[in-house]
Design an enzyme around this catalytic site. Sequence first.
Site, PDB file in Angstrom:
ATOM      1  N   ASP A  81      -0.132   5.150   1.013  1.00  0.00           N
ATOM      2  CA  ASP A  81      -0.358   6.093   2.121  1.00  0.00           C
ATOM      3  C   ASP A  81      -0.474   5.368   3.463  1.00  0.00           C
ATOM      4  OD1 ASP A  81      -0.465   8.284   0.296  1.00  0.00           O
ATOM      5  OD2 ASP A  81      -2.524   7.730  -0.195  1.00  0.00           O
ATOM      6  N   ASP A  95       0.868  -1.163   0.000  1.00  0.00           N
ATOM      7  CA  ASP A  95       0.000   0.000   0.000  1.00  0.00           C
ATOM      8  C   ASP A  95       0.918   1.231   0.000  1.00  0.00           C
ATOM      9  OD1 ASP A  95      -2.339   1.675   0.591  1.00  0.00           O
ATOM     10  OD2 ASP A  95      -1.398   1.856   2.576  1.00  0.00           O
ATOM     11  N   ASN A 111      -5.392   3.230  -3.324  1.00  0.00           N
ATOM     12  CA  ASN A 111      -6.637   3.939  -3.596  1.00  0.00           C
ATOM     13  C   ASN A 111      -6.316   5.425  -3.678  1.00  0.00           C
ATOM     14  OD1 ASN A 111      -8.103   1.578  -3.278  1.00  0.00           O
ATOM     15  ND2 ASN A 111      -8.983   2.124  -1.307  1.00  0.00           N
TER      16      ASN A 111
HETATM   17 MG   LIG Z   1      -2.890   3.102   3.477  1.00  0.00          MG
END
Ligand SMILES: [Mg+2]
Length: 191
Positions: free
Chosen positions: A10, A8, A52
């Site tokens: 962030d 991932d 995302n």
């Molecule tokens: Mg994250």
Amino acid sequence: MIDAIFLDRDGTINAERSDYVKSNREFVLLPGALEALGRLATLTVPIIIVTNQSAIGRGIVSRIEIDAIHDTMRSLVRAAGGRIDAVYLCPHHPEARCICRKPKPGLLLAAAADYQIDLTRCVLIGDSVTDLEAARAVGCQPLMVRTGRQAQALARLAEVDETVVLVDDLTEAVDLLCARLTAGVNVCEAK
Ligand SMILES: [Mg+2]
Ligand SMILES: [Zn+2]
């Protein structure tokens, strides 16, 4: 060995912002992240970001600006001896009900098709419950870090679910992964 490592962005590699990361200036690497990515690159498997970025769908930032942030991120990682082989992102607004926004596994499925990899032989390092869910939806082994806003939620989950592997940060996640791989432990087998 494993087929690929998913990460991932962030809260895992760089600091999360409640108002989204909109520029290179707002992209702030977490302590130790560059060094950890450098060590991760010694494993000869694809290193793939799955992120995302609904700020695009919300009209807060453009795809061009997000791509520029990723170009910078990849150069920083490369300069530190690491590599990011690909970035898969969901640009959609949450209400768009797309198939790629985590916790849906669309980004993982797309990467698996492109790289011809078996997701049950992969690890996903992430900081939120949606990462955990996306990984589990396709049988990928999640490895969770406490550097995001969901640290407490993950700690509570880990208390009641011993299969949730939760470590302090990316440094510790890479340490754990490398140690287990070196020891010949099947890191993709739920404990
Ligand atoms: Mg994250
Ligand atoms: Zn999407």
